[in-house]
Structure formats: C-alpha cells, structure tokens
Write a protein that holds these residues in place. Structure first.
Motif, PDB file in Angstrom:
ATOM      1  N   ASP A  49      -8.271 -13.429  -6.020  1.00 31.71           N
ATOM      2  CA  ASP A  49      -8.044 -14.238  -5.030  1.00 31.71           C
ATOM      3  C   ASP A  49      -7.667 -13.483  -3.511  1.00 31.71           C
ATOM      4  O   ASP A  49      -6.873 -12.575  -3.890  1.00 31.71           O
ATOM      5  CB  ASP A  49      -7.113 -15.299  -5.217  1.00 31.71           C
ATOM      6  N   PRO A  50      -8.069 -13.951  -2.504  1.00 29.94           N
ATOM      7  CA  PRO A  50      -7.783 -13.346  -1.058  1.00 29.94           C
ATOM      8  C   PRO A  50      -6.180 -13.289  -0.770  1.00 29.94           C
ATOM      9  O   PRO A  50      -5.921 -12.421  -0.337  1.00 29.94           O
ATOM     10  CB  PRO A  50      -8.558 -13.982  -0.121  1.00 29.94           C
ATOM     11  N   THR A  51      -5.748 -14.165  -1.303  1.00 29.91           N
ATOM     12  CA  THR A  51      -4.122 -14.351  -0.938  1.00 29.91           C
ATOM     13  C   THR A  51      -3.412 -13.147  -1.912  1.00 29.91           C
ATOM     14  O   THR A  51      -2.245 -12.808  -1.353  1.00 29.91           O
ATOM     15  CB  THR A  51      -3.557 -15.649  -1.608  1.00 29.91           C
ATOM     16  N   MET A  52      -4.011 -12.606  -2.787  1.00 29.20           N
ATOM     17  CA  MET A  52      -3.275 -11.284  -3.379  1.00 29.20           C
ATOM     18  C   MET A  52      -3.128 -10.298  -2.217  1.00 29.20           C
ATOM     19  O   MET A  52      -2.376  -9.464  -2.557  1.00 29.20           O
ATOM     20  CB  MET A  52      -4.231 -10.935  -4.688  1.00 29.20           C
ATOM     21  N   ARG A  53      -4.214 -10.168  -1.409  1.00 25.72           N
ATOM     22  CA  ARG A  53      -3.926  -9.039  -0.532  1.00 25.72           C
ATOM     23  C   ARG A  53      -2.509  -9.263   0.290  1.00 25.72           C
ATOM     24  O   ARG A  53      -1.895  -8.388   0.623  1.00 25.72           O
ATOM     25  CB  ARG A  53      -5.121  -9.254   0.342  1.00 25.72           C
ATOM     26  N   GLY A  54      -2.348 -10.527   0.645  1.00 27.50           N
ATOM     27  CA  GLY A  54      -0.835 -10.766   1.413  1.00 27.50           C
ATOM     28  C   GLY A  54       0.269 -10.386   0.286  1.00 27.50           C
ATOM     29  O   GLY A  54       1.354 -10.070   0.984  1.00 27.50           O
ATOM     30  N   TRP A  55       0.232 -10.799  -0.897  1.00 26.33           N
ATOM     31  CA  TRP A  55       1.082 -10.339  -1.876  1.00 26.33           C
ATOM     32  C   TRP A  55       1.343  -8.989  -1.934  1.00 26.33           C
ATOM     33  O   TRP A  55       2.676  -8.539  -2.556  1.00 26.33           O
ATOM     34  CB  TRP A  55       1.059 -10.956  -3.197  1.00 26.33           C
ATOM     35  N   MET A  56       0.643  -8.073  -1.430  1.00 26.41           N
ATOM     36  CA  MET A  56       0.643  -6.677  -1.505  1.00 26.41           C
ATOM     37  C   MET A  56       1.375  -6.266  -0.382  1.00 26.41           C
ATOM     38  O   MET A  56       2.029  -4.978  -0.350  1.00 26.41           O
ATOM     39  CB  MET A  56      -0.654  -6.044  -1.715  1.00 26.41           C
ATOM     40  N   GLU A  57       1.506  -7.029   0.756  1.00 19.98           N
ATOM     41  CA  GLU A  57       2.236  -6.637   1.843  1.00 19.98           C
ATOM     42  C   GLU A  57       4.089  -6.771   1.602  1.00 19.98           C
ATOM     43  O   GLU A  57       4.325  -7.470   0.896  1.00 19.98           O
ATOM     44  CB  GLU A  57       1.947  -7.316   2.971  1.00 19.98           C
ATOM     45  N   ASP A 223     -11.577 -23.870   8.064  1.00 14.77           N
ATOM     46  CA  ASP A 223     -11.606 -22.824   8.260  1.00 14.77           C
ATOM     47  C   ASP A 223     -11.226 -21.785   7.100  1.00 14.77           C
ATOM     48  O   ASP A 223      -9.992 -21.927   6.993  1.00 14.77           O
ATOM     49  CB  ASP A 223     -10.938 -22.260   9.631  1.00 14.77           C
ATOM     50  N   ASN A 224     -11.836 -21.124   6.607  1.00 18.57           N
ATOM     51  CA  ASN A 224     -11.217 -19.985   5.835  1.00 18.57           C
ATOM     52  C   ASN A 224     -11.298 -18.701   6.075  1.00 18.57           C
ATOM     53  O   ASN A 224     -11.040 -17.527   5.347  1.00 18.57           O
ATOM     54  CB  ASN A 224     -12.538 -19.771   4.419  1.00 18.57           C
ATOM     55  N   VAL A 225     -11.895 -18.287   7.439  1.00 14.93           N
ATOM     56  CA  VAL A 225     -11.948 -16.755   7.860  1.00 14.93           C
ATOM     57  C   VAL A 225     -11.224 -16.409   9.242  1.00 14.93           C
ATOM     58  O   VAL A 225     -10.737 -15.203   9.341  1.00 14.93           O
ATOM     59  CB  VAL A 225     -13.597 -16.411   7.970  1.00 14.93           C
ATOM     60  N   GLY A 226     -10.817 -17.534   9.770  1.00 14.34           N
ATOM     61  CA  GLY A 226     -10.095 -17.229  11.188  1.00 14.34           C
ATOM     62  C   GLY A 226     -11.191 -16.299  12.270  1.00 14.34           C
ATOM     63  O   GLY A 226     -12.200 -16.166  12.192  1.00 14.34           O
ATOM     64  N   GLY A 251      -9.035 -11.470   9.072  1.00 12.53           N
ATOM     65  CA  GLY A 251      -7.955 -10.488   9.544  1.00 12.53           C
ATOM     66  C   GLY A 251      -6.847 -10.104   8.561  1.00 12.53           C
ATOM     67  O   GLY A 251      -5.857  -9.260   8.618  1.00 12.53           O
ATOM     68  N   TYR A 252      -7.210 -10.160   7.243  1.00  9.82           N
ATOM     69  CA  TYR A 252      -6.434  -9.955   6.333  1.00  9.82           C
ATOM     70  C   TYR A 252      -6.167  -8.309   6.000  1.00  9.82           C
ATOM     71  O   TYR A 252      -4.979  -7.762   5.560  1.00  9.82           O
ATOM     72  CB  TYR A 252      -6.673 -10.634   4.823  1.00  9.82           C
ATOM     73  N   SER A 253      -7.146  -7.756   6.433  1.00 13.11           N
ATOM     74  CA  SER A 253      -7.319  -6.190   6.553  1.00 13.11           C
ATOM     75  C   SER A 253      -7.068  -5.312   7.593  1.00 13.11           C
ATOM     76  O   SER A 253      -7.007  -4.415   7.709  1.00 13.11           O
ATOM     77  CB  SER A 253      -8.618  -5.653   5.938  1.00 13.11           C
ATOM     78  N   GLU A 254      -6.699  -6.161   8.740  1.00 14.68           N
ATOM     79  CA  GLU A 254      -6.315  -5.744   9.953  1.00 14.68           C
ATOM     80  C   GLU A 254      -4.950  -4.997   9.945  1.00 14.68           C
ATOM     81  O   GLU A 254      -3.882  -5.570   9.481  1.00 14.68           O
ATOM     82  CB  GLU A 254      -6.332  -6.691  11.030  1.00 14.68           C
ATOM     83  N   GLU A 317     -11.697  -3.082  -8.101  1.00 12.01           N
ATOM     84  CA  GLU A 317     -12.945  -2.933  -7.709  1.00 12.01           C
ATOM     85  C   GLU A 317     -13.608  -4.341  -7.641  1.00 12.01           C
ATOM     86  O   GLU A 317     -14.249  -4.822  -6.632  1.00 12.01           O
ATOM     87  CB  GLU A 317     -14.177  -2.316  -8.490  1.00 12.01           C
ATOM     88  N   THR A 318     -13.115  -5.337  -8.488  1.00  8.48           N
ATOM     89  CA  THR A 318     -13.713  -6.634  -8.578  1.00  8.48           C
ATOM     90  C   THR A 318     -12.822  -7.358  -7.345  1.00  8.48           C
ATOM     91  O   THR A 318     -13.255  -8.111  -6.656  1.00  8.48           O
ATOM     92  CB  THR A 318     -13.443  -7.277  -9.830  1.00  8.48           C
ATOM     93  N   PHE A 319     -11.589  -7.033  -7.324  1.00  9.92           N
ATOM     94  CA  PHE A 319     -11.041  -7.570  -6.041  1.00  9.92           C
ATOM     95  C   PHE A 319     -11.279  -7.198  -4.728  1.00  9.92           C
ATOM     96  O   PHE A 319     -11.548  -8.057  -3.630  1.00  9.92           O
ATOM     97  CB  PHE A 319      -9.500  -6.970  -6.327  1.00  9.92           C
ATOM     98  N   LEU A 320     -12.002  -5.947  -4.700  1.00 13.61           N
ATOM     99  CA  LEU A 320     -12.534  -5.531  -3.386  1.00 13.61           C
ATOM    100  C   LEU A 320     -13.861  -6.382  -2.856  1.00 13.61           C
ATOM    101  O   LEU A 320     -14.092  -6.261  -1.913  1.00 13.61           O
ATOM    102  CB  LEU A 320     -13.048  -3.979  -3.573  1.00 13.61           C
ATOM    103  N   ARG A 321     -14.429  -6.804  -4.135  1.00 13.67           N
ATOM    104  CA  ARG A 321     -15.682  -7.673  -3.852  1.00 13.67           C
ATOM    105  C   ARG A 321     -15.601  -8.685  -2.674  1.00 13.67           C
ATOM    106  O   ARG A 321     -16.249  -8.863  -2.270  1.00 13.67           O
ATOM    107  CB  ARG A 321     -16.283  -8.015  -5.199  1.00 13.67           C
ATOM    108  N   LEU A 322     -14.203  -9.314  -2.987  1.00 13.93           N
ATOM    109  CA  LEU A 322     -14.117 -10.430  -1.784  1.00 13.93           C
ATOM    110  C   LEU A 322     -14.064  -9.856  -0.519  1.00 13.93           C
ATOM    111  O   LEU A 322     -14.523 -10.926   0.423  1.00 13.93           O
ATOM    112  CB  LEU A 322     -12.580 -10.923  -2.140  1.00 13.93           C
ATOM    113  N   PHE A 323     -13.597  -8.813   0.016  1.00  9.71           N
ATOM    114  CA  PHE A 323     -13.575  -8.287   1.198  1.00  9.71           C
ATOM    115  C   PHE A 323     -14.721  -7.590   1.704  1.00  9.71           C
ATOM    116  O   PHE A 323     -14.871  -7.491   2.866  1.00  9.71           O
ATOM    117  CB  PHE A 323     -12.365  -7.467   1.441  1.00  9.71           C
ATOM    118  N   ARG A 324     -15.425  -7.423   0.789  1.00  9.23           N
ATOM    119  CA  ARG A 324     -17.006  -6.776   1.127  1.00  9.23           C
ATOM    120  C   ARG A 324     -17.986  -7.753   1.220  1.00  9.23           C
ATOM    121  O   ARG A 324     -19.120  -7.706   1.336  1.00  9.23           O
ATOM    122  CB  ARG A 324     -17.435  -5.917  -0.159  1.00  9.23           C
TER     123      ARG A 324
END
Ligand SMILES: NC(=O)c1ccc[n+]([C@@H]2O[C@H](COP(=O)([O-])OP(=O)(O)OC[C@H]3O[C@@H](n4cnc5c(N)ncnc54)[C@H](OP(=O)(O)O)[C@@H]3O)[C@@H](O)[C@H]2O)c1
Length: 339
Positions: A49-57, A223-226, A251-254, A317-324
C-alpha cells in the motif's frame, strides 16, 4: 519438529525521494516460541500500500513510524498454524498488520489478526472488501455525497481504491470520468469498469480534457494523487463541489513536498468544500462496508482487478510497482498456500 525459519524484510534506512529496494534488508531467523496470548500466523498474501511509504519516514502520522531494523509494517492475510490464545485456533484465516514476512507472531503490539468471514476469497480482505475498497466506499459516499446525475472525477482510477470509488459512483447514478496513466489503463476504465470517460495524464492536457469531458463542471472529485492533477481538477469545479482528499501519491517520493495547488481560490468562487479523511476513523462501520462491497462484487456490479506477484523475496520490488504505476488494481504478493 524442524525449526521454522522466518524470511522477513526489515526497514534498513529511511528513503530519500523515491523508495528503493535497498531501503529494505532481508533477514532469516528462527520463529520464536509463543508466549501466552500469542498465536503464530503463516502469511499467505501480503498487501502493498502507498501509505507504507509514509510509515518509512521518521514522522508521526496516524500511526508511528516503522523503526530502523524493525520488520516492515504491512497488512496481510494469513492462517493460524499454532496458538496459545483461546480466541484463535489452528486453521483460522485472519487479516491484520502482520508485516512483510512469512510468519507473524500475533497478539502483540500492532500485530493482531481479525477473522476473515468464512468463504470470502483470501485476497478480498486486503483489497476490494478490505481497506482500499472501504476507503473508496466511505470516502466517496460520506465525504463526496454523490447525487444521481452529477459528474464524478476520480484520479488513480485504475488503482485499488480509485477503481472501486469510480464504480460506486456509477452505481449511485453519476457520470464518471477517470484519470490514469497510459492507454492500457484508460481502456480498462471505459471498457471494463464502465466509466463514461478516461483521461491519460501521461499524454493528455489534463485540465483541458477535464473541461471537455465534464462540460458542466466536476461535482465530486475523488483525489488519490494530489499535485498538478488536483490543480487541474480544482480548475474545473462545479458550484457546490466536494473534493475528497484520499491520497497524494504524486508527492510521496518528493524530497521536499511541492507547494499546494495554486488555485485554491476556486473553492471560494465555486462555494466548494475540500476534505481529507483516514479510513481507520470508520472502523466501527467496517463490517457494513465489507459486506456491501462483497455483495456488489458477487453480483458483478463492481469489477475488481488484482495484481498478484509471488515470493517473499520479491516484496520490496512489488512495493515499488505502486510508485512506477505498474500495478493494475490491488497490488498483492502471494507468499504462502493455505492448508
Ligand atoms: N485516506 C485513506 O485512508 C487512504 C486509504 C488507502 C489508500 N489511500 C490513498 O489512496 C491512493 C491510492 O492507493 P491504492 O492503495 O489504491 O494504490 P493504487 O491506486 O492501487 O496504486 C497506486 C497508483 O498510483 C498511481 N501513481 C503512482 N505515481 C503517481 C504519480 N506520480 N502521479 C499520479 N499517479 C501516480 C499509479 O497509477 P497510474 O499508472 O495511473 O499512474 C499507481 O498504480 C494513495 O494515495 C493512498 O495513499 C488513502
């Protein structure tokens, strides 16, 4: 009995910008003995899930950050294979924050399993009848409040949340336009999900295409993307529009968050409302939403797609698929077989 080895992914470091596989560390260790109250779950499907990116911060949000060296937090569905907790018996299928690993010692911290309804396909509690489906359900119906005949615009519309939000809006009798990346996803929106129009944000002038496809303006924007897509939607609001802020994956990877939309004054001019939400606020109503979504899918009223990769070794790699943008529908990883 041979010792069980748990293959797991830990958070190795905090990502800067786009997340990479090297932000995770692979580890193998024996499964520990259970204490009273604990139960051992063999993970079957892991949810990315994209929200996992936020939990890594290293920042508090609606949940604490994952610590460096901790098993990466994520949802999963698994089967109880050993139990020292009277509420769970061997064979039970459960879902919860079971982590990016093959075995989870549940009954501690955030790691708990909720029973999966009998007969429900194993992947649904992670997607269409789980958090993403319910996010679409509550976000659209409670915040968007669509009225039959209105125009609903959805970004991330080929994804797990967006595809369900868009189809619920169709069920509510709305005209629905979806935004997604690439011609394949855009065909899916109209041909398989039954939407009235599709915008390819990678090829089209998004603001112009919204104007063409939503000539009376957008009544509900989910809105899912901002980012620039949100700005293009705000430029096309109808009077009294509702803008549902579900997520902002662009914006999650900015490294430095981009400034907000430049045209917020359109909310004033169009007497409109913009509101965010977090799905866990609706936890008391999860059974209602899950049952409704499962019924709609069963009746063929909602078409859902899943992108299932295989093998715990492929989790980052599977997680990265979301951001690609490689996933179509709910991104999952199969890591085990139910017995
Ligand atoms: N508020 C809540 O409680 C809640 C709960 C669940 C999810 N969410 C949010 O909902 C959104 C969707 O989550 P999901 O789990 O359903 O994921 P998803 O939509 O299945 O997958 C993510 C999709 O985002 C799109 N994307 C990636 N980078 C992008 C970019 N730079 N610009 C535009 N689109 C981009 C990709 O689709 P394309 O190929 O179309 O680019 C990708 O397939 C996320 O923002 C997530 O954080 C919020």
């Amino acid at each position: 009995m041979t010792e069980r080895i748990n293959r797991q992914w830990l958070l190795a470091r905090r990502p800067v910008g786009m997340v990479s596989a090297s932000d995770f560390e692979f580890k193998q260790e024996p499964v520990p003995e259970l204490a009273d109250g604990q139960y051992l779950v063999r993970n079957l499907y892991i949810s990315l899930d994209p929200t996992m990116r936020g939990w890594m911060e290293d920042r508090e949000s609606y949940m604490p950050p994952v610590s460096i060296g901790e098993v990466m937090r994520c949802s999963a569905v698994g089967q109880v294979i050993e139990s020292r907790n009277p509420a769970f018996v061997e064979g039970d299928i459960v879902s919860g924050l079971l982590g990016m690993q093959e075995y989870a010692v549940a009954g501690q911290g955030f790691i708990h399993g909720a029973p999966v309804p009998d007969g429900m396909p194993l992947t649904w509690p992670l997607g269409v009848a789980g958090l993403t489906g319910m996010t679409a359900y509550f976000g659209l119906l409670e915040l968007g409040k669509p009225v039959p005949g209105e125009t609903v615009l959805v970004s991330g519309a080929a994804g797990a949340t967006g595809s369900v939000a868009a189809q619920i809006a169709k069920l509510e009798g709305c005209r629905v336009v979806g935004i997604a990346g690439g011609p394949e996803k855009c065909s899916l929106l109209t041909d398989e999900f039954g939407l009235d129009g599709a915008i390819d944000y990678k090829a089209d002038d998004v603001e112009q295409r919204i104007k063409e496809l939503c000539p009376d303006g957008v009544n509900v924007y989910f809105d899912n993307v901002g980012g620039s897509i949100l700005e293009a939607a705000l430029a096309n609001l109808a009077k009294g529009a509702r803008v549902v802020l579900c997520g902002g994956i662009s914006g999650y990877s900015e490294k430095v968050p981009p400034p907000g939309p430049r045209n917020l004054m359109n909310l004033v001019m169009q007497r409109s409302r913009m509101e965010g939400f977090i799905i866990i606020d609706y936890v008391a109503r999860f059974p209602e939403a899950a049952a409704k979504l499962a019924k709609w899918v069963g009746e063929g009223k909602i078409v859902h797609r899943e992108d299932v990769q295989e093998g715990i070794e492929n989790a980052p790699e599977t997680f990265l698929r979301l951001f690609r943008g490689q996933n179509i529908g709910k991104q999952l990883l199969k890591v085990g077989e139910a017995t």
